[in-house]
Design an enzyme around this catalytic site. Sequence first.
Site, PDB file in Angstrom:
ATOM      1  N   PHE B 251       0.933  -0.941   0.162  1.00 56.33           N
ATOM      2  CA  PHE B 251      -0.045  -0.555  -0.110  1.00 56.33           C
ATOM      3  C   PHE B 251       0.763   1.079  -0.071  1.00 56.33           C
ATOM      4  O   PHE B 251       0.265   2.376   0.325  1.00 56.33           O
ATOM      5  CB  PHE B 251      -0.657   0.093   0.954  1.00 56.33           C
ATOM      6  N   GLY B 520       1.794  -0.466 -11.747  1.00 65.27           N
ATOM      7  CA  GLY B 520       2.238  -1.954 -11.984  1.00 65.27           C
ATOM      8  C   GLY B 520       2.228  -2.895 -12.782  1.00 65.27           C
ATOM      9  O   GLY B 520       2.898  -3.574 -13.767  1.00 65.27           O
ATOM     10  N   ARG B 636      -8.154  -1.850 -20.751  1.00 61.85           N
ATOM     11  CA  ARG B 636      -9.167  -2.943 -20.391  1.00 61.85           C
ATOM     12  C   ARG B 636      -8.108  -4.097 -19.422  1.00 61.85           C
ATOM     13  O   ARG B 636      -7.218  -3.527 -18.889  1.00 61.85           O
ATOM     14  CB  ARG B 636      -7.888  -3.954 -21.678  1.00 61.85           C
ATOM     15  N   ILE B 637      -9.238  -4.596 -19.497  1.00 62.42           N
ATOM     16  CA  ILE B 637      -8.915  -5.303 -17.713  1.00 62.42           C
ATOM     17  C   ILE B 637      -8.367  -7.102 -18.086  1.00 62.42           C
ATOM     18  O   ILE B 637      -8.929  -7.741 -19.000  1.00 62.42           O
ATOM     19  CB  ILE B 637     -10.664  -5.724 -16.999  1.00 62.42           C
ATOM     20  N   LYS B 709      -4.895   0.149 -18.026  1.00 64.47           N
ATOM     21  CA  LYS B 709      -4.584   0.654 -16.778  1.00 64.47           C
ATOM     22  C   LYS B 709      -4.773   0.011 -15.597  1.00 64.47           C
ATOM     23  O   LYS B 709      -5.070  -0.620 -15.168  1.00 64.47           O
ATOM     24  CB  LYS B 709      -5.609   1.942 -17.236  1.00 64.47           C
ATOM     25  N   VAL B 711      -5.672  -0.064 -11.420  1.00 58.95           N
ATOM     26  CA  VAL B 711      -6.715  -0.468 -10.874  1.00 58.95           C
ATOM     27  C   VAL B 711      -6.916  -0.370  -9.521  1.00 58.95           C
ATOM     28  O   VAL B 711      -7.411  -0.554  -8.931  1.00 58.95           O
ATOM     29  CB  VAL B 711      -7.985  -1.759 -11.332  1.00 58.95           C
ATOM     30  N   GLU B 713      -5.482   1.824  -7.798  1.00 60.09           N
ATOM     31  CA  GLU B 713      -5.629   2.742  -6.550  1.00 60.09           C
ATOM     32  C   GLU B 713      -6.702   3.901  -6.757  1.00 60.09           C
ATOM     33  O   GLU B 713      -7.595   4.471  -5.473  1.00 60.09           O
ATOM     34  CB  GLU B 713      -4.804   3.544  -6.568  1.00 60.09           C
TER      35      GLU B 713
END
Lengths: 314, 754
Positions: B251, B520, B636-637, B709, B711, B713
Site C-alpha cells: 500500500f 505496476g 482493458r481489464i 490501465k 486499478v 488505487e
Amino acid sequence: MKPFAYERARDVDHALSLAAANPGARFLAGGTNLLDLMKLEIEQPSQVIDVGRLPLAEISETPSGGLRIGALATNTAVASDPRVRSRYPILARAILAGGSVQLRNKASVGGNLMQRTRCPYFMDSAKPCNKRLPGSGCSAMEGLAMTFALFGASEMCVAVSPSDMSVALAALDGLAETVRADGSVSRRPVETLHRLPGEAPQVDTDLAPDELILAVELPPPPEGGQAWRKVRARASYTGAIASVAVAGGQVALGAVAARPWRARAAEEALASGASPFEAAASELAHAAGEEGRKALVRRLAADVIREAREGMGS
Amino acid sequence: MSTVRDWAEPNPVTENRTGLIGKPVDRYEGRLKVTGTAPYAYEVETPSAPLYGHIVSSTIARGRITAIDTKAAESAPGVVLAWSHLNVPEQAARGARINPRSQRGANPALASDRVEHYGQSVAFILADTPENARAAGSLVRVAYAEEPADLDFLASLAKAGPAPGEEDARVGDFEAGYSASEVTVDGTWFSPLQNHAQMEPCATTAWWEGDKVVVHTSIQMVKGGQHALAETLGLPSDRVRLFTRYIGGGFGGKGQSYDDLTLAALASRASGRPVRVAYTRQQMFQATIHRPAVQMRVRLGADRTGRLNAMAIEAVTHCARNAPFVEHAANFARNLYAAPHRLTGHRLVRLDIPHAGAMRAPGEAPGMLSLECAMDELAETLGLDPIELRIRNEPEVDPDNGKPFSVRQLVRCMREGAQQFGWDRRNPVPGAVRDGRWYVGMGMATAIRGNFLLPAKAGLRVTGDGLATLTQGMTDIGTGTYTILAQITGETLGLTLDKVRVELGDSDMPPAPGSGGQFGAATAGSAAFETGMVMRRRLAELAAGDPASPLYGEDPTLMDFANGNIVLGNRSASLAALAGRAGPEGVYVEGSISPAADARDWSQHTYGAHFAEVGVDSVTGEVRLRRMFGVFAAGRILNAKLAKSQITGGMIWGVGAALTEANPVDPRFGSFLHQDLGGYLAPVHADIVNLDAVLLDEADDKANPMGIKGVGELGICGAGAAIANAVYNACGVRLRDYPLTPDKVLAALEAKGL
C-alpha cells in the site's frame, strides 16, 4: 515475553495449591487476553497455571430456577445455550457483541470476567500508567483516547472494563462463585467483583491470588423485558464506546467504569414512575467527564430502557 | 522509440483469441497462500540455523541519547550481540551514493545519538530465538536529553511554508472570479493521519555468501531495496542480491526499506549466521511511514446553472523535519473539473514525528474527501442533482493542460452507476428517510486517478518441455501480478496457463519498477507483453530456419501461435520441439517497454463513480454502510476477478477513511495513540455487508500496447466522500472532520436538536 514456568493443573485443588505457593502466578484459561498481554510484557507472570482443562464447563439449572454457568464454559457455548437465549437473551447478545467467533470459541466465562482494560496507555508499556506500573502516573487523564470512565474513576485511573458479558451479568444480578486454597467458597455479585481504582488501580478485583472463579450463577430472570445494545465505531470486533443492558427494572451500563455499572439511580427513578429519559438523566447527573460522552450514554440508556419495556420478553 | 500509433496495431493481447485476457482466473500463487506454504521474507529456508534480531525503539520524539546501557541485555539468555550507535558496524552516511545508478541512497541504522522521532531504532539485539531477543530488548536502558519538538499538526499550522520546489497553480484570477460568482461554497475539511496497516510486518532474512549478501525482504521495489542496502553497506549493487517473492500488503508503506533490512545484513555478517529481523506490530505503526493529515480549504464559485466559475483547493499537510514529502491533495482537481479561475496548491508543516510518505492513492485519497463533498454542497445550494452538476462541468479537454483525453468515460460511470444503484430513489431532502431508529441516506462522488507507464524489462524462456517461464525483477504485493503476467504471456505465446511459469522478486532478474502508484500492471505487464512478442519473432525465425521444422523455409511474419504450436495454414511446429532443438537451456529472450515518445500528448486517467447508502443511528450517531456500488473505467481489464478485488478493496479503504481510520499523535510523547489493529480501526467484514463494483468495457490505446490501465488505487479515490454525502442526506449533518465517528455525528445531531 519474559520467561515463565508453565504448569497444567490436574484438578482445582492442584491449581489452588500452585497459586497459593506463588503469588506471581496467573491462571490461564482461553488465553485470549493474558497471552496478548504477556507478549507485550504488560503481564509478566513468573508462572502460568493452566486451568483450561479442568471440568468446569457445565451449564446447569439451579434449584431456584436460575442457571449455573461453569467458569470454563466458552463464550460461544454460553451464547448458544438455548436456556440462556430464551431466559437471559441479553447475556447471549452481549457475548456475541464481543471479540470475534474465533476469540469467543477460546474465551471462557471466567476469563472474560478477568480480562484487563484496553486503555491504549495501559497497553503501551512505554507510557506512564498507574494500573500497569503503580505510581508512574495516568497518561489517559490528559490523553487522546475516547473511552474514559464516567463513574467511579479516581485521580489515579480513568480506565474502563472492556467486558460486554459482565454488563449483562450485572443487570441480571449474576454472582461469581469462587474458591480459595483453604477451601473457602465465596459468592460475590459480578457487579462489584471489580474494584473501583481508588488509590490502587493496579488491583482489578477483590479476588485473592489463590482464588479461582468456579462458576457464575444467575437467579431466575427478573420480571419484564430485556434489551441490550453496544455502541462502537465499527460494526464488529471492537470494544464498546458505551453499552447498556436492561432486565426488567434492572439497568447496567458498560464501558463507563472499571466495573459493569449498575445504574441504581436510574432504577430508583424508574421504580418511582420516571420516564426512561428521566431515569437515564438521573443516573448521568452523577457522572463525571466529557458532555458528549454523557449525552451518548443518556440517550442510549433511555432508548434501551424504552426498548426493554416495549419489547417485553424480547 | 515507439509512438502510440504503433500501439494501436492489433496484437495477440488485444485480439485475445484464446480468451485469457480478462478471464477471472484464480491467483497463480493462491494455493500457496491459502495453505500457508508461500514463504514470506521472514520464513524462507536458510542455509543454516538462523539467529533472530529485535529492534529497540526510542521513547522520545526529539533529542539526544546521553547514555545507553546494553550490558544486561548482552548477558541475557541466548543473546549473541547488542548494538547501539556506540558499537554498530560502520555504515555509509545517510543519503550517500557510490553506485551511479542507485535509486536510493544509504539508510544507516543506529547511526548516531540523534533521535528524530518516536519509535526510531536505538538498539538492536541478536539472539537464538525471537523471544529471547525481544526479552533482552526490554533490558536496554536509554537516557535521553529531550529537545523541544513540533508534534501537533493543527497547533503548528502557523509554521506552514511552501512545499519545496513547488508553486501554486493559478489559472485566471481566482479571487476575482470567486467573489463575482453567484453561488459559492467555502469549507475546510480535515483528513487525519492514517496508517497502512499491512498484514505482514516489514521483515528480512539475510545471509552472506562470501562477499555477497543475500536478503529476502518485504518491499515493493526490488531495485530500490537492493540499492539502498548496497549504499548503506558501501558495496557495489551487484554484491547485494535481494529477493521479495511474497508480500503481505504494501500500500505504499513498503516502497522503501527500513532498519530490518540493514540490521539483518549487518548482523549476519557479524555473526556468520543467517539472521531474521521483523518489525513488531507496534513498530509498524510507530516506525514506518504514514499518510499525513491534510487540512483543505475548498472554495467553489458557480453561476445559477451550476457552471463552475472559480475553484480553489488550498491544502496544508505535514512531513518529517528531515524527510520531505508532500501529500498532493489538491492536484487531482486540476484534471477533474474546468473553471476559468482556479487556484490549487500545498503548504507544508515540518514535524518531529515519523516520516510521512505514500499510501494508496497519495493525493487523491484525502483530496477527494474535500472537493467531492464541496460539489455535493454546491449541488444542494443550486437545487441540482449532484450528478447533473458534475455533467454540467464535464470538460471537453483536460482543464489543466488543454490536452485531449485518451479516453474519459466519467459521465458514463455516473449514469450507469446511478441506474444500477437506484439513485432515482434518493430523496434529496436530508433526514426524510427513516428505517426504525436509523436515518437513511444516499450519496455519490466521482473517482479520478492518473495512469502511468514506466520503463521496464522482462526475460522469457521457452524450454523443451513446452513451458514458458517469465522472469522479472517485479513484485506482487498481493494484487495479482503473478497471475496477470501469466495470462499476458500465455495469450501472447498461444499457451494455456498450465504451460506458463512466472518468477518474480529477484534483483538478478530483468528490472521493473515494482508496485506503486497503480503503475505496476501496466508497466510490468507491458514489458512482459513486449518480451512475449520478442519470443514470438525468435521462435518463428527458428521455425523458418530449422530444417527439422515443418515450417522450414516459410515466412516467419506470417506464422501464428496457438495451442503450444506455431501454425501456418494446416502445418504446425510445437514450441516444445523448437525450444528443445535450440539447446538444453531452450530459448531465452529479453524485452522491454518504454513510454511512447508522444504519450504525454494525451491526458490519461482512470475514472469512476461511487454510490453509497448509509444508516445513521438517531440515538447514538453511529454510521453504518448499508450498501455501496461503483462503476469504473480503467482500460482493458486483464483479470476480471483480480481487478474487481483491487477496486472493491480500494472502496473499502474509502469506507475506513470516511468512518473509522485515524491515528492521532499524542503531543506529550510524539507517538501515535494506536499501535495495533485492535486500536487502529480498519473496516471488518461486518462493516461491508453489500459492496460491489463493475468495470466498463474500455481499451486505452494511448496507454500502452495492451490498452490496459491501473486499478490498484482508483477504488479509494472519492469513496469516502460518497459516504460523507450519504451521511448528510441521511440526517442533515455536514461533517468536514474525518473520520465521521459516533462522537462527532452525535454532537452534530445534538446541536441540531435531534
